[in-house]
Enzyme design. Structure first.
Site, PDB file in Angstrom:
ATOM      1  N   LYS A  26       0.844  -1.201   0.000  1.00 17.77           N
ATOM      2  CA  LYS A  26       0.000   0.000   0.000  1.00 17.77           C
ATOM      3  C   LYS A  26       0.881   1.254   0.000  1.00 17.77           C
ATOM      4  O   LYS A  26       2.096   1.162   0.249  1.00 17.77           O
ATOM      5  CB  LYS A  26      -0.904  -0.016   1.234  1.00 17.77           C
ATOM      6  CG  LYS A  26      -0.155   0.000   2.554  1.00 17.77           C
ATOM      7  CD  LYS A  26      -1.086  -0.266   3.726  1.00 17.77           C
ATOM      8  CE  LYS A  26      -0.344  -0.193   5.049  1.00 17.77           C
ATOM      9  NZ  LYS A  26      -1.181  -0.643   6.181  1.00 17.77           N
ATOM     10  N   TYR A 249      15.050  30.786   6.723  1.00 15.88           N
ATOM     11  CA  TYR A 249      13.911  31.515   7.299  1.00 15.88           C
ATOM     12  C   TYR A 249      14.058  31.642   8.815  1.00 15.88           C
ATOM     13  O   TYR A 249      14.345  30.670   9.505  1.00 15.88           O
ATOM     14  CB  TYR A 249      12.603  30.772   7.005  1.00 15.88           C
ATOM     15  CG  TYR A 249      12.177  30.848   5.558  1.00 15.88           C
ATOM     16  CD1 TYR A 249      11.887  32.079   4.961  1.00 15.88           C
ATOM     17  CD2 TYR A 249      12.052  29.699   4.803  1.00 15.88           C
ATOM     18  CE1 TYR A 249      11.486  32.141   3.631  1.00 15.88           C
ATOM     19  CE2 TYR A 249      11.650  29.741   3.478  1.00 15.88           C
ATOM     20  CZ  TYR A 249      11.367  30.969   2.893  1.00 15.88           C
ATOM     21  OH  TYR A 249      10.969  31.031   1.589  1.00 15.88           O
TER      22      TYR A 249
HETATM   23  C1  LIG Z   1      -0.638  -1.777   6.692  1.00 14.44           C
HETATM   24  C2  LIG Z   1      -1.292  -3.022   7.057  1.00 14.44           C
HETATM   25  C3  LIG Z   1      -0.543  -4.191   7.185  1.00 14.44           C
HETATM   26  C4  LIG Z   1       0.960  -4.197   7.101  1.00 14.44           C
HETATM   27  O1  LIG Z   1       1.438  -3.658   8.328  1.00 14.44           O
HETATM   28  P1  LIG Z   1       3.004  -3.508   8.586  1.00 14.44           P
HETATM   29  O2  LIG Z   1       3.121  -3.194  10.033  1.00 14.44           O
HETATM   30  O3  LIG Z   1       3.422  -2.376   7.729  1.00 14.44           O
HETATM   31  O4  LIG Z   1       3.617  -4.787   8.214  1.00 14.44           O
HETATM   32  C5  LIG Z   1      -1.220  -5.369   7.438  1.00 14.44           C
HETATM   33  N1  LIG Z   1      -2.554  -5.381   7.568  1.00 14.44           N
HETATM   34  C6  LIG Z   1      -3.320  -4.279   7.464  1.00 14.44           C
HETATM   35  C7  LIG Z   1      -4.778  -4.373   7.623  1.00 14.44           C
HETATM   36  C8  LIG Z   1      -2.706  -3.062   7.229  1.00 14.44           C
HETATM   37  O5  LIG Z   1      -3.452  -1.953   7.135  1.00 14.44           O
END
Ligand SMILES: *Cc1c(COP(=O)(O)O)cnc(C)c1O
Length: 355
Positions: A26, A249
């Site tokens: 993702k 800045y």
């Molecule tokens: C993001 C996510 C994962 C992966 O989690 P990590 O800690 O990045 O391995 C797994 N399951 C769900 C439902 C997630 O949203």
């Protein structure tokens, strides 16, 4: 982006579980490029891919990734047509969501019943499991859906303490049992993400969903994984300045000696955190040199001391190299955040390449 590191991380994960590995890519593979991370993970043994949207999954299919894919967040509802067309499994986390899916006239959609196992963030609340399972049962009989998985999520796995996971593990077992009892067979159950996978075998069930770990982040801080990216930027401009020169800045940094200042063309629009401590620095020719003054939108200034680096000299903002080179974890510490926000925050104008 370093596919070798992703492969090495899959090996680390495989050494700790016999369950199927789902590579979660993702947020564009945690900023590393979803397709690149997915390819490296699948080549190294991941059997599934995970994303949050069907659109992300379709992009993986377009890149000819053929392994099963699960998606679990459907901001504008589940598009059954798109899911079926891409051959993607969808997680269904409420009775309403499943009812809406069943109301669509489409081919059979493969669903994973997403049960809330203690996260209270998506997932069907405990009190409605029976209703959801009942509806899935009817949907499966009518060949509208096929229950292809049961899913939970661990809220406390980062503590690396099996006792903290025990209630979610118990809930997951009950969910799996309820699905079996409803005659829906024994579809794969999956609960753990990176932390659970690395620290608590009781959470592994049939499949583990690993995202952060693929790119080198162990949120439980117990296993040293392999950082999968390096961010470099060329010096665009160098000046010599006297002691007492305010930089950037607000003039928050004032040189305490005659020195040289070099400008790097990356700023907070590229994901360099604006809120970072005075320790923040980059590596130039094997030396750690401090970021001087505030991070601007498009640039940062580096105090390089007696050395005057010519324009074009490459600076490493972060990388896996160690020594003078800061890591993503260093930047997270300097910014008071977690490494995830650093890697996913790298902006679109940073050119990605595969090394
Ligand atoms: C993001 C996510 C994962 C992966 O989690 P990590 O800690 O990045 O391995 C797994 N399951 C769900 C439902 C997630 O949203």
């Amino acid at each position: 982006m370093l596919p070798v590191a992703v492969a090495a991380n899959v090996v680390e994960i495989r050494a700790r579980t016999r369950s199927t590995i789902m590579a979660v890519v993702k947020a564009d593979g945690f900023g590393h490029g979803a397709v690149t991370v997915a390819r490296a993970a699948v080549a190294a043994g991941a059997g599934w891919l995970g994303t949050t949207s069907v659109a992300e999954a379709a992009a993986l299919r377009a890149a000819r990734l053929a392994v099963p894919i699960l998606t679990w967040l459907h901001p504008s509802g589940i598009d059954a047509e798109a899911a079926a067309a891409a051959g993607v499994d969808v997680a269904v986390g409420s009775v309403d969501e499943l009812a809406a899916l069943l109301a669509q006239a489409t081919p059979t959609v493969r669903i994973h019943l997403h049960m809330d196992t203690g996260m209270s963030r998506g997932g069907c609340p405990r009190g409605q499991w029976d209703e959801l399972i009942g509806l899935a049962q009817r949907g499966q009989r009518a060949r509208r859906v096929r229950v292809a998985g049961v899913m939970g999520h661990l809220p406390l796995a980062d503590r690396a303490d099996p006792a903290a996971n025990a209630p979610a593990v118990a809930a997951m077992r009950q969910a799996r049992q309820a699905v079996r009892a409803a005659g829906l067979g024994s579809p794969p159950a999956h609960l753990a993400a990176t932390s659970g996978t690395l620290t608590d075998p009781a959470t592994h069930f049939d499949m583990v969903r690993v995202g952060a770990g693929l790119v080198g982040i162990d949120p439980s801080g117990t296993v040293r994984m392999h950082d999968a990216s390096r961010l470099t930027a060329p010096i665009v401009h160098t000046t010599a300045v006297p002691a007492g020169t305010p930089v950037g800045y607000g003039g928050t940094y004032v040189t305490d000696r005659a020195t040289h200042l070099s400008v790097l063309p990356v700023g907070y629009a590229d994901g360099i955190p604006r809120e970072c401590s005075p320790q923040a620095g980059v590596a130039i020719r094997g030396r750690r040199l401090p970021v001087a003054g505030r991070v601007s939108m498009d640039q940062i200034v580096i105090d390089t001391g007696a050395e005057s680096f010519p324009a074009g000299t490459s600076a490493t903002v972060f990388g896996p190299d160690g020594g003078a080179t800061p890591t993503v974890h260093d930047w997270a510490r300097w910014a008071g955040t977690i490494p995830h926000t650093i890697v996913t925050g790298i902006g679109p104008r940073v050119k990605r390449s595969i090394a």
